[in-house]
Design a protein around this motif. Structure first.
Motif, PDB file in Angstrom:
ATOM      1  N   ALA A   1       0.825  -1.209   0.000  1.00  0.00           N
ATOM      2  CA  ALA A   1       0.000   0.000   0.000  1.00  0.00           C
ATOM      3  C   ALA A   1       0.859   1.259   0.000  1.00  0.00           C
ATOM      4  O   ALA A   1       0.574   2.223  -0.723  1.00  0.00           O
ATOM      5  CB  ALA A   1      -0.924  -0.011   1.210  1.00  0.00           C
ATOM      6  N   LEU A   2       1.924   1.265   0.796  1.00  0.00           N
ATOM      7  CA  LEU A   2       2.788   2.439   0.870  1.00  0.00           C
ATOM      8  C   LEU A   2       3.539   2.659  -0.430  1.00  0.00           C
ATOM      9  O   LEU A   2       3.660   3.791  -0.913  1.00  0.00           O
ATOM     10  CB  LEU A   2       3.760   2.283   2.039  1.00  0.00           C
ATOM     11  N   GLN A   3       4.031   1.579  -1.022  1.00  0.00           N
ATOM     12  CA  GLN A   3       4.746   1.728  -2.288  1.00  0.00           C
ATOM     13  C   GLN A   3       3.805   2.190  -3.395  1.00  0.00           C
ATOM     14  O   GLN A   3       4.175   3.020  -4.229  1.00  0.00           O
ATOM     15  CB  GLN A   3       5.408   0.414  -2.699  1.00  0.00           C
ATOM     16  N   ASN A   4       2.586   1.671  -3.390  1.00  0.00           N
ATOM     17  CA  ASN A   4       1.626   2.050  -4.424  1.00  0.00           C
ATOM     18  C   ASN A   4       1.255   3.522  -4.366  1.00  0.00           C
ATOM     19  O   ASN A   4       0.849   4.108  -5.371  1.00  0.00           O
ATOM     20  CB  ASN A   4       0.352   1.208  -4.302  1.00  0.00           C
ATOM     21  N   ARG A   5       1.409   4.132  -3.205  1.00  0.00           N
ATOM     22  CA  ARG A   5       1.092   5.554  -3.122  1.00  0.00           C
ATOM     23  C   ARG A   5       2.328   6.426  -3.342  1.00  0.00           C
ATOM     24  O   ARG A   5       2.270   7.642  -3.242  1.00  0.00           O
ATOM     25  CB  ARG A   5       0.408   5.896  -1.800  1.00  0.00           C
ATOM     26  N   GLY A   6       3.458   5.789  -3.650  1.00  0.00           N
ATOM     27  CA  GLY A   6       4.649   6.524  -4.041  1.00  0.00           C
ATOM     28  C   GLY A   6       5.707   6.679  -2.985  1.00  0.00           C
ATOM     29  O   GLY A   6       6.707   7.380  -3.191  1.00  0.00           O
ATOM     30  N   ASP A   7       5.537   6.035  -1.832  1.00  0.00           N
ATOM     31  CA  ASP A   7       6.555   6.121  -0.787  1.00  0.00           C
ATOM     32  C   ASP A   7       7.734   5.193  -1.083  1.00  0.00           C
ATOM     33  O   ASP A   7       7.592   4.186  -1.780  1.00  0.00           O
ATOM     34  CB  ASP A   7       5.946   5.739   0.568  1.00  0.00           C
ATOM     35  N   GLU A   8       8.896   5.551  -0.535  1.00  0.00           N
ATOM     36  CA  GLU A   8      10.057   4.658  -0.581  1.00  0.00           C
ATOM     37  C   GLU A   8       9.936   3.688   0.589  1.00  0.00           C
ATOM     38  O   GLU A   8       9.899   4.109   1.746  1.00  0.00           O
ATOM     39  CB  GLU A   8      11.359   5.447  -0.473  1.00  0.00           C
ATOM     40  N   VAL A   9       9.869   2.402   0.270  1.00  0.00           N
ATOM     41  CA  VAL A   9       9.663   1.385   1.292  1.00  0.00           C
ATOM     42  C   VAL A   9      10.902   0.499   1.392  1.00  0.00           C
ATOM     43  O   VAL A   9      11.412   0.001   0.381  1.00  0.00           O
ATOM     44  CB  VAL A   9       8.434   0.516   0.976  1.00  0.00           C
ATOM     45  N   VAL A  10      11.386   0.315   2.613  1.00  0.00           N
ATOM     46  CA  VAL A  10      12.486  -0.606   2.882  1.00  0.00           C
ATOM     47  C   VAL A  10      11.994  -1.609   3.924  1.00  0.00           C
ATOM     48  O   VAL A  10      11.506  -1.224   4.984  1.00  0.00           O
ATOM     49  CB  VAL A  10      13.739   0.120   3.405  1.00  0.00           C
ATOM     50  N   VAL A  11      12.095  -2.888   3.605  1.00  0.00           N
ATOM     51  CA  VAL A  11      11.663  -3.942   4.514  1.00  0.00           C
ATOM     52  C   VAL A  11      12.886  -4.601   5.151  1.00  0.00           C
ATOM     53  O   VAL A  11      13.802  -5.020   4.437  1.00  0.00           O
ATOM     54  CB  VAL A  11      10.809  -4.998   3.772  1.00  0.00           C
ATOM     55  N   LEU A  12      12.904  -4.666   6.477  1.00  0.00           N
ATOM     56  CA  LEU A  12      13.939  -5.405   7.191  1.00  0.00           C
ATOM     57  C   LEU A  12      13.425  -6.818   7.422  1.00  0.00           C
ATOM     58  O   LEU A  12      12.367  -7.011   8.004  1.00  0.00           O
ATOM     59  CB  LEU A  12      14.266  -4.745   8.529  1.00  0.00           C
ATOM     60  N   SER A  13      14.187  -7.802   6.963  1.00  0.00           N
ATOM     61  CA  SER A  13      13.713  -9.183   7.017  1.00  0.00           C
ATOM     62  C   SER A  13      14.865 -10.122   7.324  1.00  0.00           C
ATOM     63  O   SER A  13      16.024  -9.832   6.997  1.00  0.00           O
ATOM     64  CB  SER A  13      13.064  -9.558   5.675  1.00  0.00           C
ATOM     65  N   ARG A  14      14.527 -11.246   7.932  1.00  0.00           N
ATOM     66  CA  ARG A  14      15.538 -12.277   8.156  1.00  0.00           C
ATOM     67  C   ARG A  14      15.874 -13.019   6.863  1.00  0.00           C
ATOM     68  O   ARG A  14      16.853 -13.746   6.799  1.00  0.00           O
ATOM     69  CB  ARG A  14      15.058 -13.275   9.218  1.00  0.00           C
ATOM     70  N   ASN A  15      15.045 -12.851   5.855  1.00  0.00           N
ATOM     71  CA  ASN A  15      15.308 -13.466   4.554  1.00  0.00           C
ATOM     72  C   ASN A  15      16.398 -12.705   3.820  1.00  0.00           C
ATOM     73  O   ASN A  15      16.805 -11.608   4.220  1.00  0.00           O
ATOM     74  CB  ASN A  15      14.030 -13.495   3.714  1.00  0.00           C
ATOM     75  N   SER A  16      16.872 -13.265   2.712  1.00  0.00           N
ATOM     76  CA  SER A  16      17.963 -12.653   1.951  1.00  0.00           C
ATOM     77  C   SER A  16      17.565 -11.277   1.431  1.00  0.00           C
ATOM     78  O   SER A  16      16.416 -11.028   1.067  1.00  0.00           O
ATOM     79  CB  SER A  16      18.355 -13.556   0.772  1.00  0.00           C
ATOM     80  N   ALA A  17      18.541 -10.382   1.400  1.00  0.00           N
ATOM     81  CA  ALA A  17      18.311  -9.039   0.895  1.00  0.00           C
ATOM     82  C   ALA A  17      18.014  -9.076  -0.596  1.00  0.00           C
ATOM     83  O   ALA A  17      18.514  -9.933  -1.328  1.00  0.00           O
ATOM     84  CB  ALA A  17      19.531  -8.160   1.171  1.00  0.00           C
ATOM     85  N   THR A  18      17.205  -8.132  -1.068  1.00  0.00           N
ATOM     86  CA  THR A  18      16.858  -8.054  -2.478  1.00  0.00           C
ATOM     87  C   THR A  18      16.959  -6.616  -2.956  1.00  0.00           C
ATOM     88  O   THR A  18      16.948  -5.672  -2.169  1.00  0.00           O
ATOM     89  CB  THR A  18      15.429  -8.557  -2.741  1.00  0.00           C
ATOM     90  N   THR A  19      17.063  -6.447  -4.259  1.00  0.00           N
ATOM     91  CA  THR A  19      17.029  -5.115  -4.852  1.00  0.00           C
ATOM     92  C   THR A  19      15.623  -4.838  -5.347  1.00  0.00           C
ATOM     93  O   THR A  19      14.886  -5.754  -5.697  1.00  0.00           O
ATOM     94  CB  THR A  19      18.014  -5.023  -6.027  1.00  0.00           C
ATOM     95  N   PRO A  20      15.209  -3.576  -5.370  1.00  0.00           N
ATOM     96  CA  PRO A  20      13.833  -3.271  -5.758  1.00  0.00           C
ATOM     97  C   PRO A  20      13.577  -3.506  -7.239  1.00  0.00           C
ATOM     98  O   PRO A  20      14.492  -3.461  -8.063  1.00  0.00           O
ATOM     99  CB  PRO A  20      13.708  -1.788  -5.400  1.00  0.00           C
ATOM    100  N   THR A  21      12.346  -3.777  -7.578  1.00  0.00           N
ATOM    101  CA  THR A  21      11.881  -3.880  -8.957  1.00  0.00           C
ATOM    102  C   THR A  21      10.707  -2.913  -9.078  1.00  0.00           C
ATOM    103  O   THR A  21      10.275  -2.330  -8.084  1.00  0.00           O
ATOM    104  CB  THR A  21      11.410  -5.306  -9.272  1.00  0.00           C
ATOM    105  N   PRO A  22      10.178  -2.720 -10.290  1.00  0.00           N
ATOM    106  CA  PRO A  22       9.033  -1.803 -10.427  1.00  0.00           C
ATOM    107  C   PRO A  22       7.848  -2.163  -9.546  1.00  0.00           C
ATOM    108  O   PRO A  22       7.012  -1.311  -9.258  1.00  0.00           O
ATOM    109  CB  PRO A  22       8.688  -1.917 -11.912  1.00  0.00           C
ATOM    110  N   THR A  23       7.730  -3.420  -9.141  1.00  0.00           N
ATOM    111  CA  THR A  23       6.583  -3.824  -8.332  1.00  0.00           C
ATOM    112  C   THR A  23       6.987  -4.296  -6.932  1.00  0.00           C
ATOM    113  O   THR A  23       6.146  -4.774  -6.192  1.00  0.00           O
ATOM    114  CB  THR A  23       5.809  -4.962  -9.027  1.00  0.00           C
TER     115      THR A  23
END
Length: 339
Positions: free
Chosen positions: A19-41
């Motif tokens: 929801a936050l990304q869809n409204r144009g915010d920069e979203v960073v998720v902290l996760s125990r899973n492997s780090a990823t780079t952003p894509t358009p979606t």
């Protein structure tokens, strides 16, 4: 805005990030899973362990908000090992987020910390709001597992209150069951029971169900971020909790299933044992109302369960037809940003 979501790989975290990304915010998720780079979606994911400072802490520098949702799932039996995981994961992540904010040169403007409406006492009479609600733990005749949940909730909030984060607002989200049409969520579980003909009254049906439509959950989070005068605990729950018998009847109506077999408390306990979970979610009377949200001027799109259940059912069954581009929760564009 730049918003950091710790523990954002869970269902609520994913919905919020979307929801936050869809409204144009920069979203960073902290996760125990492997780090990823952003894509358009997709948003950017940064690895952390949920208990120690690391490179992830740099993401909090200059962020507009950090939202901590981290914690081991409570969908399990409350044996000693799981109790340790449930409580430890919540306290560790909360303490380290507080530590990272304290050490930041340019800390986030607001820290929203996940909590739970389970912190309140079981009651059938007056609803629990933030001002006059009774915290649980002193009730007589309740299971030990319920006392454990209340202990976790209180310890969780204490960890937030003890954190020294000068210059950062602290908001605790005492969240009720978040109802979304996504598969695997709480609404999905209830709907499956209805479809299997098991959507009757649970126990004696007197226990109150507190809930919040996912769209109102997202809107409430944004409201709290955007209103700088708001801090402290907030109940994220619809203003009209209903008894379980009414909750299930209106869900059956939405699902076009008029009949559902009831389940006695002892039947639910047996089922929970074999499913390796607990019955607290469906047997404890949670009568929680959003006193402070309403006082601040927030207005719910779905204040009543009947309309919410109908909307969620339609979203679940006809997602392509009912997910307009303007809706940030169910897909497409985003909510207009606050000016």
């Amino acid at each position: 805005m730049k918003i950091v979501i710790s523990g954002g790989s869970g269902q609520i975290g994913q919905i919020l990030a979307r929801a936050l990304q869809n409204r144009g915010d920069e979203v960073v998720v902290l996760s125990r899973n492997s780090a990823t780079t952003p894509t358009p979606t997709r948003w950017r994911t940064v690895q952390w362990d949920g208990k120690t400072l690391g490179e992830w802490a740099a993401e909090l520098e200059g962020a507009d908000a950090v939202i901590n949702l981290a914690g081991q799932s409570v969908n399990c039996r409350y044996n000693p090992a799981n109790r340790q995981l449930i409580k430890g994961s919540r306290l560790d992540s909360t303490k380290v987020i507080g530590e990272a904010i304290c050490k930041a040169a340019n800390p986030p403007k607001i820290w929203l910390q996940s909590g739970t409406a389970t912190i309140y006492a079981q009651r059938y009479d007056t609803a629990n709001d933030e001002a006059s609600g009774i915290l649980g733990g002193q009730e007589t005749g309740i299971p030990d597992t319920w006392r454990f949940s209340i202990d976790v909730a209180k310890s969780w909030e204490a960890a937030v209150n003890e954190a020294i984060v000068s210059g950062t607002r602290k908001v605790i989200l005492r969240t009720a069951m978040v109802m979304s049409p996504d598969r695997g969520g709480v609404f999905d579980v209830f709907l499956k029971l209805v479809r299997f003909g098991l959507g009757g009254t649970f126990g004696d049906g007197r226990q109150y169900v507190s809930w919040i439509h996912v769209e109102d959950f997202i809107r409430a989070v944004l409201w709290l971020i955007e209103h700088s005068e708001l801090e402290g605990p907030f109940n994220l729950a619809a203003p009209h909790p209903v008894p379980n018998s009414e909750f299930m009847r209106k869900l059956r109506k939405a699902a076009r299933r008029p009949v559902g077999l009831p389940a006695a408390s002892w039947m639910l306990e047996i089922g929970a044992f074999f499913l390796r979970t607990e019955t607290e979610l469906i047997l404890k009377s949670r009568r929680v109302v959003p006193g402070r949200l309403l006082e601040s001027g927030f207005r719910f799109v779905y204040p009543n369960w009947e309309e919410a259940a109908e909307n969620l059912y339609q979203r679940r069954e006809f997602p392509d037809q009912l997910n307009p581009p303007s809706n940030p929760v169910f897909g497409g564009g985003g909510i207009q940003k606050a000016k």
